[in-house]
Design an enzyme around this catalytic site. Sequence first.
Site, PDB file in Angstrom:
ATOM      1  N   TYR A 261       0.906  -1.232   0.055  1.00  0.00           N
ATOM      2  CA  TYR A 261      -0.172   0.050  -0.051  1.00  0.00           C
ATOM      3  C   TYR A 261       0.939   1.065  -0.024  1.00  0.00           C
ATOM      4  O   TYR A 261       2.114   1.230   0.659  1.00  0.00           O
ATOM      5  CB  TYR A 261      -0.800   0.000   1.186  1.00  0.00           C
ATOM      6  CG  TYR A 261      -1.990  -0.891   1.333  1.00  0.00           C
ATOM      7  CD1 TYR A 261      -2.935  -0.765   0.146  1.00  0.00           C
ATOM      8  CD2 TYR A 261      -2.359  -1.651   2.434  1.00  0.00           C
ATOM      9  CE1 TYR A 261      -4.222  -1.461  -0.095  1.00  0.00           C
ATOM     10  CE2 TYR A 261      -3.611  -2.202   2.389  1.00  0.00           C
ATOM     11  CZ  TYR A 261      -4.209  -2.202   1.238  1.00  0.00           C
ATOM     12  OH  TYR A 261      -5.642  -3.076   1.159  1.00  0.00           O
TER      13      TYR A 261
ATOM     14  N   THR B 122      -1.279  -2.604  -4.507  1.00  0.00           N
ATOM     15  CA  THR B 122      -2.722  -2.582  -4.513  1.00  0.00           C
ATOM     16  C   THR B 122      -3.410  -1.183  -4.901  1.00  0.00           C
ATOM     17  O   THR B 122      -3.005  -0.150  -4.480  1.00  0.00           O
ATOM     18  CB  THR B 122      -3.288  -3.037  -3.157  1.00  0.00           C
ATOM     19  OG1 THR B 122      -2.928  -4.172  -2.846  1.00  0.00           O
ATOM     20  CG2 THR B 122      -4.665  -2.831  -3.014  1.00  0.00           C
TER      21      THR B 122
ATOM     22  N   LYS C 278      -2.790  -4.928  -8.304  1.00  0.00           N
ATOM     23  CA  LYS C 278      -3.823  -5.588  -7.704  1.00  0.00           C
ATOM     24  C   LYS C 278      -5.131  -4.828  -7.672  1.00  0.00           C
ATOM     25  O   LYS C 278      -4.913  -3.703  -6.825  1.00  0.00           O
ATOM     26  CB  LYS C 278      -3.660  -6.062  -6.519  1.00  0.00           C
ATOM     27  CG  LYS C 278      -4.752  -6.822  -5.752  1.00  0.00           C
ATOM     28  CD  LYS C 278      -4.378  -7.791  -4.297  1.00  0.00           C
ATOM     29  CE  LYS C 278      -5.386  -8.240  -3.590  1.00  0.00           C
ATOM     30  NZ  LYS C 278      -6.143  -7.299  -2.858  1.00  0.00           N
TER      31      LYS C 278
HETATM   32  C1  LIG Z   1     -10.032  -9.087   6.288  1.00  0.00           C
HETATM   33  C2  LIG Z   1      -9.481  -8.761   4.922  1.00  0.00           C
HETATM   34  C3  LIG Z   1      -8.294  -8.068   5.093  1.00  0.00           C
HETATM   35  C4  LIG Z   1      -7.632  -7.358   3.582  1.00  0.00           C
HETATM   36  N1  LIG Z   1      -6.638  -6.637   3.555  1.00  0.00           N
HETATM   37  C5  LIG Z   1      -6.043  -6.501   2.426  1.00  0.00           C
HETATM   38  C6  LIG Z   1      -4.749  -5.923   2.311  1.00  0.00           C
HETATM   39  O1  LIG Z   1      -4.112  -5.642   3.326  1.00  0.00           O
HETATM   40  N2  LIG Z   1      -4.227  -5.682   1.247  1.00  0.00           N
HETATM   41  C7  LIG Z   1      -4.913  -5.943  -0.169  1.00  0.00           C
HETATM   42  O2  LIG Z   1      -4.327  -5.655  -1.212  1.00  0.00           O
HETATM   43  N3  LIG Z   1      -6.028  -6.512   0.042  1.00  0.00           N
HETATM   44  C8  LIG Z   1      -6.737  -6.970   1.149  1.00  0.00           C
HETATM   45  N4  LIG Z   1      -7.863  -7.551   1.405  1.00  0.00           N
HETATM   46  C9  LIG Z   1      -8.332  -8.096  -0.180  1.00  0.00           C
HETATM   47  C10 LIG Z   1      -7.930  -9.347  -0.396  1.00  0.00           C
HETATM   48  O3  LIG Z   1      -6.461  -9.354  -0.610  1.00  0.00           O
HETATM   49  C11 LIG Z   1      -8.594  -9.962  -1.435  1.00  0.00           C
HETATM   50  O4  LIG Z   1      -8.458  -9.241  -2.704  1.00  0.00           O
HETATM   51  C12 LIG Z   1     -10.107 -10.480  -0.950  1.00  0.00           C
HETATM   52  O5  LIG Z   1     -10.206 -11.155   0.186  1.00  0.00           O
HETATM   53  C13 LIG Z   1     -10.491 -11.554  -1.904  1.00  0.00           C
HETATM   54  O6  LIG Z   1     -11.857 -11.911  -1.851  1.00  0.00           O
HETATM   55  P1  LIG Z   1     -12.416 -13.174  -0.786  1.00  0.00           P
HETATM   56  O7  LIG Z   1     -12.227 -12.677   0.635  1.00  0.00           O
HETATM   57  O8  LIG Z   1     -13.860 -13.086  -1.038  1.00  0.00           O
HETATM   58  O9  LIG Z   1     -11.401 -14.254  -1.036  1.00  0.00           O
HETATM   59  C14 LIG Z   1      -8.335  -7.838   2.474  1.00  0.00           C
HETATM   60  C15 LIG Z   1      -9.501  -8.818   2.732  1.00  0.00           C
HETATM   61  C16 LIG Z   1     -10.003  -9.153   3.696  1.00  0.00           C
HETATM   62  C17 LIG Z   1     -11.302  -9.880   3.807  1.00  0.00           C
END
Ligand SMILES: Cc1cc2nc3c(=O)[nH]c(=O)nc-3n(C[C@H](O)[C@H](O)[C@H](O)COP(=O)(O)O)c2cc1C
Length: 349
Positions: A124, A150, A212
């Site tokens: 980030y 991201t 991403k």
């Molecule tokens: C609790 C949580 C925290 C997340 N933190 C980040 C993060 O720090 N950086 C990021 O790029 N994506 C983050 N994401 C998104 C995930 O990388 C991913 O794109 C997403 O969870 C995919 O969907 P799913 O949970 O239905 O599998 C987060 C998702 C969740 C559920």
Amino acid sequence: MSGLSDLEDLLGPDAFGYFAGGAGAELTLRDNLAAWERYAFHPKVLVDVGVRDLSTTLLGRERAHPVVVAPMAYQRHAHETGELGMAAAAAATDSLMVLSSQTTTSLPEVAAASGESDRWFQLYVFKERSVSLDLVAQAREHGYEALVLTVDFPVAGWRERGSGFRVTHPLALNPSGAPLTTEQLFGMHDPTLTWDDLGAFAEAADLPLLVKGVLRPDDAVRAVDAGVAGIVVSNHGGRQLDTTLAGVDALVPVVDAVGDAVDLLVDGGVTRGWDVAKALALGADAVLVGRHVLWGLARGGPAGAEAVLRQLVEEFDTTLALLGCPNARDLDRSYVSRFPERKNVPPHG
Ligand SMILES: Cc1cc2nc3c(=O)[nH]c(=O)nc-3n(C[C@H](O)[C@H](O)[C@H](O)COP(=O)(O)O)c2cc1C
């Protein structure tokens, strides 16, 4: 979302709301799961499937299978072992893990827990850019093999759950671990990031760069033109802009626009090995798994996360056998089509 009430008891309503929740009315959160059901299989019969090859290639390296652990913040709030537990589960199942910038465990500690396994680092870009640049330097120093930038988080999505959640573990952004609300943490993201900044981070890292959070084919083309090594087609697990397309629905136009120019990954709602097969048949090289494996960690620690990953891979293997496609690399669009209109599923917009 159903079937998660045990997690609410385990994590408490605030942490659970943060982990499980999505943006707005959570239409995209739900559609991410439903989207996989909109694709139907066309299996071949009488094919020798006695030996199956689940492997894929990412950034030029062969990987045992296409299941990747998505970057997720604050994992020590899901289970006391946090990112170390997740790294152990990933290593035990030959799964690539992407470590979040908002990790509650340091980069060297996670690197040590990953052993010989590959790991990538998710970046980030914070207003305090020196924090992001320091993370990039650490990623490089500790053997993270790629940087996943991201790009769908200029500001936080409008989230209506988890507002009472406080992060109490030290973070790169908050080394003291003084309790911070997610609102305070989200406010530290830099909303001025543009395409012009990509090169600087790629250069600082001297690592392959993936972006991403791309959903549009024109952005995918722009990313390829900017020299990225890969694209993650993602709506951030439905946590950012509600009513965006599901990742799998956005994938097809992106594949059509950029072809094989770079590695393509997709995420959102992956819970079954047949979802993985659909993603590959539609043109992805791998999938990221988010909450599904996080729930494994929350419920059962490293062994729980490992069991989730193992089952996903085994289901994917079974799917290849039943599709009459013993080599995952041979999955193509002939194996899937859109289901005819189904009851209770909103039309694809
Ligand atoms: C609790 C949580 C925290 C997340 N933190 C980040 C993060 O720090 N950086 C990021 O790029 N994506 C983050 N994401 C998104 C995930 O990388 C991913 O794109 C997403 O969870 C995919 O969907 P799913 O949970 O239905 O599998 C987060 C998702 C969740 C559920």
